[in-house]
Write an enzyme that holds these catalytic residues in place. Structure first.
Site, PDB file in Angstrom:
ATOM      1  N   ASP A  99       0.846  -1.207   0.000  1.00 51.74           N
ATOM      2  CA  ASP A  99       0.000   0.000   0.000  1.00 51.74           C
ATOM      3  C   ASP A  99       0.879   1.254   0.000  1.00 51.74           C
ATOM      4  OD1 ASP A  99      -2.523  -1.442   0.246  1.00 51.74           O
ATOM      5  OD2 ASP A  99      -1.782  -2.011   2.219  1.00 51.74           O
ATOM      6  N   LYS A 103      -1.674   9.775   0.481  1.00 47.77           N
ATOM      7  CA  LYS A 103      -1.959  11.068   1.132  1.00 47.77           C
ATOM      8  C   LYS A 103      -0.854  11.398   2.136  1.00 47.77           C
ATOM      9  CE  LYS A 103      -6.942  10.892   0.662  1.00 47.77           C
ATOM     10  NZ  LYS A 103      -8.154  10.397   1.281  1.00 47.77           N
ATOM     11  N   ASP A 135       3.238   0.818  -8.175  1.00 45.43           N
ATOM     12  CA  ASP A 135       2.707   1.649  -9.265  1.00 45.43           C
ATOM     13  C   ASP A 135       2.885   3.119  -8.914  1.00 45.43           C
ATOM     14  OD1 ASP A 135       0.665   1.229  -7.117  1.00 45.43           O
ATOM     15  OD2 ASP A 135      -0.288   2.847  -8.257  1.00 45.43           O
TER      16      ASP A 135
HETATM   17  C1  LIG Z   1      -1.974  -3.565  -2.208  1.00 46.17           C
HETATM   18  S1  LIG Z   1      -2.123  -5.218  -1.693  1.00 46.17           S
HETATM   19  C2  LIG Z   1      -0.922  -6.063  -2.749  1.00 46.17           C
HETATM   20  C3  LIG Z   1      -1.159  -7.541  -2.796  1.00 46.17           C
HETATM   21  C4  LIG Z   1      -0.207  -8.323  -3.695  1.00 46.17           C
HETATM   22  N1  LIG Z   1       1.159  -8.234  -3.246  1.00 46.17           N
HETATM   23  C5  LIG Z   1      -0.327  -7.873  -5.128  1.00 46.17           C
HETATM   24  O1  LIG Z   1       0.600  -7.211  -5.612  1.00 46.17           O
HETATM   25  O2  LIG Z   1      -1.350  -8.191  -5.731  1.00 46.17           O
HETATM   26  C6  LIG Z   1      -1.292  -5.189  -0.148  1.00 46.17           C
HETATM   27  C7  LIG Z   1      -1.456  -6.461   0.655  1.00 46.17           C
HETATM   28  O3  LIG Z   1      -0.665  -6.346   1.837  1.00 46.17           O
HETATM   29  C8  LIG Z   1      -1.409  -6.834   2.919  1.00 46.17           C
HETATM   30  N2  LIG Z   1      -0.924  -6.145   4.118  1.00 46.17           N
HETATM   31  C9  LIG Z   1      -1.110  -4.841   4.441  1.00 46.17           C
HETATM   32  N3  LIG Z   1      -0.475  -4.584   5.589  1.00 46.17           N
HETATM   33  C10 LIG Z   1       0.095  -5.729   6.001  1.00 46.17           C
HETATM   34  C11 LIG Z   1       0.866  -6.089   7.128  1.00 46.17           C
HETATM   35  N4  LIG Z   1       1.199  -5.198   8.066  1.00 46.17           N
HETATM   36  N5  LIG Z   1       1.290  -7.364   7.223  1.00 46.17           N
HETATM   37  C12 LIG Z   1       0.971  -8.283   6.268  1.00 46.17           C
HETATM   38  N6  LIG Z   1       0.248  -7.994   5.176  1.00 46.17           N
HETATM   39  C13 LIG Z   1      -0.191  -6.735   5.056  1.00 46.17           C
HETATM   40  C14 LIG Z   1      -2.842  -6.505   2.620  1.00 46.17           C
HETATM   41  O4  LIG Z   1      -3.724  -7.362   3.313  1.00 46.17           O
HETATM   42  C15 LIG Z   1      -2.889  -6.712   1.108  1.00 46.17           C
HETATM   43  O5  LIG Z   1      -3.258  -8.033   0.776  1.00 46.17           O
END
Ligand SMILES: C[S@@+](CC[C@H](N)C(=O)[O-])C[C@H]1O[C@@H](n2cnc3c(N)ncnc32)[C@H](O)[C@@H]1O
Length: 193
Positions: A99, A103, A135
């Protein structure tokens, strides 16, 4: 599936002697992990995320495809890097489209920072590859600044040449909207003191 959240459990990857181990951190729906596990049946693939729904759906696909070399961990990225994996256990680590928290007042939530990279180094084997993608161009530029503080992580584009055709779910989504996803890969050449 191995549930590591709210525990102090240290997960020992059940790798055979000399077996190559890859970790897809924050794997989401896990298309990338599935493709990787199919491509390299002799390797051990760990796919981790916090979201149970995504992991449960990945688990069903894993079973349908009979991918016994793919193991799912419900775990936080920070806990895995800090203590829930043993030192020097990963040959290649993928952190794909984390992520970006675009912002300004959300930036504090971003995962990739100097401290996190230091922690990741703990679980990388000497010579391991760290693979990041996003991205979000400003996040990518931040990574370059952060990584410049780690001279022991050297640029290594060839470390991901074999998987340039594999796309994560988020990368596919962004590409479908015409938004490029940038990748970088670094090789750990020595452990920083
Ligand atoms: C934007 S998605 C990207 C998923 C995948 N890597 C992709 O490129 O399709 C981010 C993923 O990170 C996971 N995530 C967010 N914070 C996390 C954390 N602190 N520990 C483990 N996973 C986390 C979310 O649940 C989500 O599935």
């Amino acid at each position: 599936m191995h549930i590591l959240t709210n525990t102090y459990y240290v997960f020992q990857p059940p790798a055979g002697a000399g077996q190559y181990v890859e970790l897809d951190m924050g794997c989401g729906k896990g298309s990338f992990s599935l493709q990787l596990a199919q491509r390299y049946p002799q390797r051990l693939l760990l796919a981790s995320d916090l979201m149970m729904g995504r992991l449960a759906s990945l688990q069903r696909k894993r079973e349908r495809l009979g991918l016994s070399n793919l193991l799912l961990l419900r775990a936080s990225n920070l806990a895995l890097a800090s203590f829930q994996l043993p030192p020097q256990c990963i040959d290649r680590l993928h952190l794909l489209c984390p992520d970006p928290w675009p912002k300004r007042h959300h930036r504090i939530k971003r995962l990739v920072c100097t401290d996190f990279i230091s922690r990741l180094q703990r679980i990388l084997k000497p010579g391991a590859i760290l693979h990041l993608s996003t991205d979000h161009q400003p996040y990518f530029e931040d990574w370059l600044k952060i990584l410049s503080r780690f001279p022991n992580l050297v640029d290594c584009p060839e470390g991901i040449e074999d998987i340039s055709d594999l796309k994560s779910d988020f990368e596919r989504q962004w590409q479908a909207r015409g938004m490029p996803v940038r990748h970088l890969s670094r090789k750990l050449v020595s452990t920083q003191s």
